[in-house]
Design a protein around this motif. Structure first.
Motif, mmCIF file in Angstrom:
data_model
loop_
_atom_site.group_PDB
_atom_site.id
_atom_site.type_symbol
_atom_site.label_atom_id
_atom_site.label_comp_id
_atom_site.label_asym_id
_atom_site.label_seq_id
_atom_site.Cartn_x
_atom_site.Cartn_y
_atom_site.Cartn_z
ATOM 1 N N ARG A 1 16.752 -5.324 -11.109
ATOM 2 C CA ARG A 1 16.131 -5.846 -10.788
ATOM 3 C C ARG A 1 15.012 -5.665 -9.551
ATOM 4 O O ARG A 1 14.247 -5.988 -9.836
ATOM 5 N N SER A 2 15.915 -6.934 -8.707
ATOM 6 C CA SER A 2 15.638 -6.819 -7.718
ATOM 7 C C SER A 2 15.213 -5.203 -6.782
ATOM 8 O O SER A 2 14.337 -5.057 -6.254
ATOM 9 N N SER A 3 16.126 -4.732 -7.007
ATOM 10 C CA SER A 3 16.632 -3.777 -6.275
ATOM 11 C C SER A 3 15.284 -2.410 -7.013
ATOM 12 O O SER A 3 14.777 -1.999 -5.929
ATOM 13 N N MET A 4 15.210 -2.721 -8.107
ATOM 14 C CA MET A 4 14.270 -1.991 -9.274
ATOM 15 C C MET A 4 12.692 -1.966 -8.468
ATOM 16 O O MET A 4 12.057 -0.987 -8.579
ATOM 17 N N ALA A 5 13.073 -3.185 -8.225
ATOM 18 C CA ALA A 5 10.910 -3.890 -7.581
ATOM 19 C C ALA A 5 11.208 -3.028 -6.862
ATOM 20 O O ALA A 5 10.207 -3.243 -6.349
ATOM 21 N N ALA A 6 12.384 -3.659 -5.628
ATOM 22 C CA ALA A 6 11.649 -3.082 -4.815
ATOM 23 C C ALA A 6 11.996 -1.413 -4.245
ATOM 24 O O ALA A 6 10.788 -0.956 -3.605
ATOM 25 N N LEU A 7 12.404 -0.491 -4.839
ATOM 26 C CA LEU A 7 12.372 0.624 -5.211
ATOM 27 C C LEU A 7 11.086 1.344 -5.422
ATOM 28 O O LEU A 7 9.994 2.121 -5.976
ATOM 29 N N ALA A 8 10.092 0.238 -6.608
ATOM 30 C CA ALA A 8 9.196 0.590 -7.170
ATOM 31 C C ALA A 8 7.423 0.399 -6.021
ATOM 32 O O ALA A 8 7.155 1.036 -5.929
ATOM 33 N N VAL A 9 7.352 -0.238 -5.532
ATOM 34 C CA VAL A 9 7.132 -0.817 -4.517
ATOM 35 C C VAL A 9 7.500 0.797 -3.155
ATOM 36 O O VAL A 9 5.473 0.759 -3.356
ATOM 37 N N ILE A 10 7.804 1.055 -3.228
ATOM 38 C CA ILE A 10 8.485 2.646 -2.400
ATOM 39 C C ILE A 10 7.549 3.477 -2.879
ATOM 40 O O ILE A 10 7.133 4.714 -2.279
ATOM 41 N N LEU A 11 8.230 4.085 -4.220
ATOM 42 C CA LEU A 11 8.291 4.878 -4.768
ATOM 43 C C LEU A 11 5.945 4.926 -5.366
ATOM 44 O O LEU A 11 5.045 6.041 -4.656
ATOM 45 N N PHE A 12 5.959 3.802 -5.470
ATOM 46 C CA PHE A 12 4.089 3.450 -5.848
ATOM 47 C C PHE A 12 3.765 4.336 -4.089
ATOM 48 O O PHE A 12 2.058 4.744 -4.014
ATOM 49 N N LEU A 13 4.223 3.838 -2.895
ATOM 50 C CA LEU A 13 2.794 3.650 -1.788
ATOM 51 C C LEU A 13 3.215 5.091 -1.313
ATOM 52 O O LEU A 13 2.505 5.826 -0.734
ATOM 53 N N PHE A 14 4.698 6.190 -1.559
ATOM 54 C CA PHE A 14 4.801 6.794 -1.665
ATOM 55 C C PHE A 14 4.315 8.247 -2.212
ATOM 56 O O PHE A 14 2.789 9.046 -1.184
ATOM 57 N N GLN A 15 3.743 7.986 -3.661
ATOM 58 C CA GLN A 15 3.102 8.476 -3.723
ATOM 59 C C GLN A 15 1.442 8.085 -3.785
ATOM 60 O O GLN A 15 1.319 9.268 -3.812
#
Length: 228
Positions: A199-213
């Protein structure tokens, strides 16, 4: 002992001072954006050399109405497109990257290392070189001027796959084998065992993906709003 405590206090004070200064340095541009939205254009673009106005003005409503009245861009439509595309992309990419990362981390299959190396190799390709090929692909598929044309090309984001693969390797194999012995299917291993642990890794990745797009779609979203 007293000298040591005094030195530690000074280091702590200096560290807090540096963090406060860094926070202010990053907040000032955001503060200026908010203030500028309330000022007339003449005050923002003034070249007289005077210090910029740091207090709110009374032109916010007027500026917002002027922004909405510009025919070459629909501001609210552009904002909605950006938010909608970024959220849908983040959810879709998070699912695909997590599944791919789980497969690369916990399964053995033919050409596994070669495929993973090929995915990472795509990171060295400049994005500018992909614009025309991606446009041709989307045009051939009759997907131009659609949300899918912005979301799908980067749904399997290489950085996201690498990030989740590294994170999934931390899951003990014994835990997965225990779940298999209890009758769990492969999908249940991913959904009920791997996902809760990441969950913590997915939350961090979600931030990265959102900012990327979000950073990638601002001009595209504006362009789509012009065509309806």
């Amino acid at each position: 002992m007293h000298e040591k405590s005094k030195t530690e206090a000074l280091w702590r004070f200096g560290g807090y001072g540096f963090l406060i200064a860094a926070a202010l340095f990053m907040i000032v541009p955001i503060y200026w954006i908010v203030i500028a939205s309330t000022l007339p254009q003449s005050a923002i673009l003034s070249s007289s050399g005077a210090l910029p106005q740091l207090l709110p003005g009374g032109h916010f409503v007027e500026n917002f109405q002027a922004l909405q009245s510009r025919q070459y861009v629909n501001f609210m439509s552009s904002v909605w497109n950006s938010i909608f595309i970024a959220i849908v992309y983040t959810v879709l990419a998070l699912i695909l990257c997590s599944m791919a990362g789980f497969a690369f981390a916990k399964y053995e299959f033919r050409f596994k290392k070669s495929i993973f190396a090929g995915i990472l190799a795509t990171l060295i390709i400049p994005v500018n070189l992909l614009v025309i090929p991606l446009f041709l692909v989307m045009s051939t598929a009759n997907m131009t001027n659609t949300y899918a044309a912005v979301i799908l090309p980067w749904a399997a984001y290489p950085v996201g796959i690498f990030f989740m693969r590294q994170s999934m390797q931390a899951i003990p194999d014994a835990l997965l084998e225990s779940a298999r012995m209890d009758g769990a299917s492969e999908f249940q291993l991913f959904y009920r065992v791997a996902i809760p642990s990441m969950r913590s890794s997915m939350a961090a990745l979600a931030v990265i993906l959102f900012l990327f797009q979000w950073n990638a779609i601002v001009p595209l979203a504006a362009g789509r709003s012009r065509h309806g």
